[in-house]
Design a protein around this motif. Structure first.
Motif, PDB file in Angstrom:
ATOM      1  N   LEU A   1       0.779  -1.206   0.020  1.00 17.21           N
ATOM      2  CA  LEU A   1      -0.195  -0.057   0.075  1.00 17.21           C
ATOM      3  C   LEU A   1       0.831   1.392  -0.051  1.00 17.21           C
ATOM      4  CD1 LEU A   1      -3.027   1.185   0.185  1.00 17.21           C
ATOM      5  CD2 LEU A   1      -2.810   1.293   2.814  1.00 17.21           C
ATOM      6  N   LEU A   2       1.851   1.258   0.693  1.00 21.84           N
ATOM      7  CA  LEU A   2       2.707   2.469   0.844  1.00 21.84           C
ATOM      8  C   LEU A   2       3.553   2.579  -0.166  1.00 21.84           C
ATOM      9  CD1 LEU A   2       3.847   2.158   4.571  1.00 21.84           C
ATOM     10  CD2 LEU A   2       2.105   3.999   3.466  1.00 21.84           C
ATOM     11  N   ALA A   3       3.900   1.643  -1.152  1.00 20.47           N
ATOM     12  CA  ALA A   3       4.661   1.736  -2.222  1.00 20.47           C
ATOM     13  C   ALA A   3       3.659   2.361  -3.534  1.00 20.47           C
ATOM     14  CB  ALA A   3       5.238   0.325  -2.834  1.00 20.47           C
ATOM     15  N   ARG A   4       2.370   1.934  -3.284  1.00 23.25           N
ATOM     16  CA  ARG A   4       1.257   2.472  -4.368  1.00 23.25           C
ATOM     17  C   ARG A   4       0.884   3.801  -3.901  1.00 23.25           C
ATOM     18  NH1 ARG A   4       2.296  -1.987  -6.198  1.00 23.25           N
ATOM     19  NH2 ARG A   4       0.613  -3.315  -7.233  1.00 23.25           N
ATOM     20  N   LEU A   5       1.130   4.316  -2.854  1.00 26.50           N
ATOM     21  CA  LEU A   5       0.899   5.783  -2.233  1.00 26.50           C
ATOM     22  C   LEU A   5       1.945   6.373  -2.826  1.00 26.50           C
ATOM     23  CD1 LEU A   5      -0.737   7.928  -0.626  1.00 26.50           C
ATOM     24  CD2 LEU A   5       1.016   7.232   1.230  1.00 26.50           C
ATOM     25  N   GLN A   6       3.117   6.003  -2.704  1.00 28.89           N
ATOM     26  CA  GLN A   6       4.573   6.779  -3.156  1.00 28.89           C
ATOM     27  C   GLN A   6       4.554   6.937  -4.788  1.00 28.89           C
ATOM     28  OE1 GLN A   6       8.001   5.025  -1.965  1.00 28.89           O
ATOM     29  NE2 GLN A   6       9.496   6.348  -3.355  1.00 28.89           N
ATOM     30  N   ALA A   7       3.766   5.770  -5.455  1.00 30.07           N
ATOM     31  CA  ALA A   7       3.839   6.049  -6.834  1.00 30.07           C
ATOM     32  C   ALA A   7       2.616   7.043  -7.335  1.00 30.07           C
ATOM     33  CB  ALA A   7       3.771   4.583  -7.414  1.00 30.07           C
ATOM     34  N   VAL A   8       1.641   7.095  -6.445  1.00 28.06           N
ATOM     35  CA  VAL A   8       0.433   7.866  -6.850  1.00 28.06           C
ATOM     36  C   VAL A   8       1.171   9.326  -6.506  1.00 28.06           C
ATOM     37  CG1 VAL A   8      -1.694   8.830  -6.059  1.00 28.06           C
ATOM     38  CG2 VAL A   8      -1.297   6.201  -6.391  1.00 28.06           C
ATOM     39  N   PHE A   9       1.941   9.699  -5.534  1.00 28.80           N
ATOM     40  CA  PHE A   9       2.352  11.098  -5.153  1.00 28.80           C
ATOM     41  C   PHE A   9       3.282  11.338  -6.397  1.00 28.80           C
ATOM     42  CE2 PHE A   9       5.862  13.478  -3.093  1.00 28.80           C
ATOM     43  CZ  PHE A   9       5.214  14.560  -3.005  1.00 28.80           C
ATOM     44  N   GLY A  10       4.076  10.495  -6.839  1.00 22.36           N
ATOM     45  CA  GLY A  10       4.867  10.841  -8.109  1.00 22.36           C
ATOM     46  C   GLY A  10       4.211  11.178  -9.355  1.00 22.36           C
ATOM     47  N   ALA A  11       3.043  10.514  -9.355  1.00 26.78           N
ATOM     48  CA  ALA A  11       2.126  10.400 -10.598  1.00 26.78           C
ATOM     49  C   ALA A  11       1.582  12.188 -10.497  1.00 26.78           C
ATOM     50  CB  ALA A  11       1.188   9.562 -10.646  1.00 26.78           C
ATOM     51  N   VAL A  12       1.295  12.418  -9.287  1.00 33.31           N
ATOM     52  CA  VAL A  12       0.561  13.636  -8.866  1.00 33.31           C
ATOM     53  C   VAL A  12       1.522  14.805  -9.384  1.00 33.31           C
ATOM     54  CG1 VAL A  12      -0.571  15.512  -7.301  1.00 33.31           C
ATOM     55  CG2 VAL A  12      -1.130  12.771  -7.484  1.00 33.31           C
ATOM     56  N   CYS A  13       2.918  14.427  -8.752  1.00 30.81           N
ATOM     57  CA  CYS A  13       3.913  15.470  -9.016  1.00 30.81           C
ATOM     58  C   CYS A  13       4.129  15.934 -10.641  1.00 30.81           C
ATOM     59  CB  CYS A  13       5.384  14.935  -8.521  1.00 30.81           C
ATOM     60  SG  CYS A  13       5.278  15.489  -6.827  1.00 30.81           S
ATOM     61  N   MET A  14       4.167  14.699 -11.308  1.00 26.48           N
ATOM     62  CA  MET A  14       4.421  14.867 -12.862  1.00 26.48           C
ATOM     63  C   MET A  14       2.995  15.442 -13.542  1.00 26.48           C
ATOM     64  SD  MET A  14       6.122  11.029 -13.349  1.00 26.48           S
ATOM     65  CE  MET A  14       6.706  11.386 -15.127  1.00 26.48           C
ATOM     66  N   ALA A  15       1.936  15.180 -12.883  1.00 27.73           N
ATOM     67  CA  ALA A  15       0.819  15.797 -13.729  1.00 27.73           C
ATOM     68  C   ALA A  15       0.600  17.231 -13.246  1.00 27.73           C
ATOM     69  CB  ALA A  15      -0.583  14.942 -13.049  1.00 27.73           C
ATOM     70  N   ALA A  16       1.152  17.722 -12.299  1.00 29.34           N
ATOM     71  CA  ALA A  16       1.183  19.052 -11.799  1.00 29.34           C
ATOM     72  C   ALA A  16       2.258  20.064 -12.664  1.00 29.34           C
ATOM     73  CB  ALA A  16       1.435  19.436 -10.277  1.00 29.34           C
ATOM     74  N   ALA A  17       3.325  19.127 -12.853  1.00 30.26           N
ATOM     75  CA  ALA A  17       4.400  19.715 -13.702  1.00 30.26           C
ATOM     76  C   ALA A  17       3.944  19.741 -15.068  1.00 30.26           C
ATOM     77  CB  ALA A  17       5.644  18.639 -13.615  1.00 30.26           C
ATOM     78  N   ALA A  18       3.309  18.733 -15.673  1.00 29.52           N
ATOM     79  CA  ALA A  18       2.816  18.865 -16.881  1.00 29.52           C
ATOM     80  C   ALA A  18       1.747  20.005 -17.301  1.00 29.52           C
ATOM     81  CB  ALA A  18       2.246  17.434 -17.390  1.00 29.52           C
ATOM     82  N   PHE A  19       0.717  20.052 -16.264  1.00 34.27           N
ATOM     83  CA  PHE A  19       0.033  21.269 -16.338  1.00 34.27           C
ATOM     84  C   PHE A  19       0.655  22.615 -16.326  1.00 34.27           C
ATOM     85  CE2 PHE A  19      -2.935  24.418 -14.519  1.00 34.27           C
ATOM     86  CZ  PHE A  19      -4.021  24.475 -15.481  1.00 34.27           C
ATOM     87  N   THR A  20       1.794  22.738 -15.523  1.00 30.95           N
ATOM     88  CA  THR A  20       2.576  23.915 -15.699  1.00 30.95           C
ATOM     89  C   THR A  20       3.258  24.067 -16.908  1.00 30.95           C
ATOM     90  OG1 THR A  20       2.811  23.830 -13.098  1.00 30.95           O
ATOM     91  CG2 THR A  20       4.174  25.076 -14.307  1.00 30.95           C
ATOM     92  N   LEU A  21       3.706  23.000 -17.375  1.00 30.54           N
ATOM     93  CA  LEU A  21       4.571  23.283 -18.779  1.00 30.54           C
ATOM     94  C   LEU A  21       3.340  23.444 -19.877  1.00 30.54           C
ATOM     95  CD1 LEU A  21       6.981  20.226 -18.423  1.00 30.54           C
ATOM     96  CD2 LEU A  21       7.464  22.725 -18.563  1.00 30.54           C
ATOM     97  N   TYR A  22       2.184  23.012 -19.709  1.00 32.87           N
ATOM     98  CA  TYR A  22       1.170  23.110 -20.726  1.00 32.87           C
ATOM     99  C   TYR A  22       0.672  24.737 -20.724  1.00 32.87           C
ATOM    100  CZ  TYR A  22      -3.489  23.139 -22.869  1.00 32.87           C
ATOM    101  OH  TYR A  22      -4.553  23.438 -23.791  1.00 32.87           O
ATOM    102  N   GLN A  23       0.856  25.310 -19.452  1.00 34.98           N
ATOM    103  CA  GLN A  23       0.243  26.720 -19.417  1.00 34.98           C
ATOM    104  C   GLN A  23       1.255  27.759 -19.709  1.00 34.98           C
ATOM    105  OE1 GLN A  23      -2.851  28.101 -18.651  1.00 34.98           O
ATOM    106  NE2 GLN A  23      -3.776  25.968 -18.714  1.00 34.98           N
TER     107      GLN A  23
END
Length: 139
Positions: free
Chosen positions: A65-87
Motif C-alpha cells: 500500500l505504501l509503495a502504491r501511495l508513493q507512486a501516486v504521489f509521483g504521478a501527481v507531481c508529474m501531472a502538476a508539472a505537465a499542467f504547468t508546462l502546458y500553461q
C-alpha cells in the motif's frame, strides 16, 4: 507521529470551535503543513519497510500500500508539472523579453525538475536497491 497528532489536534479544534477565523486558520495549517508532511512521512515509512524486506514491495500489505501511495504521489507531481508546462510554454514564446519572460523560464525549469522528482518517486517505489547501495541512516 507528530504530524498525526497535529492533524488530530487541528481536527478537534475545527470540530469544537465556533470562531470562523480559527477554523479557517486550522484548515489552512492542515492543508499546507499537515497533509504534505504526513504524506512524506508515510513515504519514508514505506521505504524503511521495503528496505527491511530486501526491497520487496510485495512483502506485506502495508509495504504494498505504501509503495502504491508513493507512486501516486509521483504521478501527481508529474501531472502538476505537465499542467504547468502546458500553461507556461506557450506564454513564454508569446511574451516579450523582460522580467516576465525570465519568470516564465524559471517556472518551466521548475516544472521539468518536478517531472524528474515525480519519476524518481515512481521508480524508487518499485525498484530494488542495488547491492552496493547502503540505506543505513536514511530513515
Amino acid at each position: 507521529m507528530w504530524f498525526v497528532a497535529l492533524l488530530l489536534g487541528l481536527g478537534i479544534v475545527i470540530a469544537i470551535c465556533n470562531d470562523r477565523s480559527v477554523i479557517g486558520l486550522s484548515v489552512v495549517i492542515v492543508a499546507i503543513l499537515g497533509v504534505p508532511f504526513l504524506l512524506l512521512s508515510l513515504i519514508d515509512l514505506g521505504k524503511a519497510l521495503r528496505d527491511e524486506s530486501g526491497g520487496n514491495f510485495r512483502a506485506t500489505k502495508s509495504t504494498w500500500l505504501l509503495a502504491r501511495l508513493q507512486a501516486v504521489f509521483g504521478a501527481v507531481c508529474m501531472a502538476a508539472a505537465a499542467f504547468t508546462l502546458y500553461q507556461n510554454i506557450p506564454a513564454w514564446f508569446a511574451s516579450p523579453l523582460g522580467f516576465h519572460g525570465v519568470l516564465l523560464a524559471v517556472w518551466i525549469f521548475s516544472a521539468v525538475l518536478l517531472v524528474v522528482v515525480g519519476f524518481f518517486y515512481i521508480y524508487s517505489a518499485f525498484a530494488r536497491p542495488h547491492r552496493g547501495q547502503s540505506s543505513e541512516g536514511d530513515v
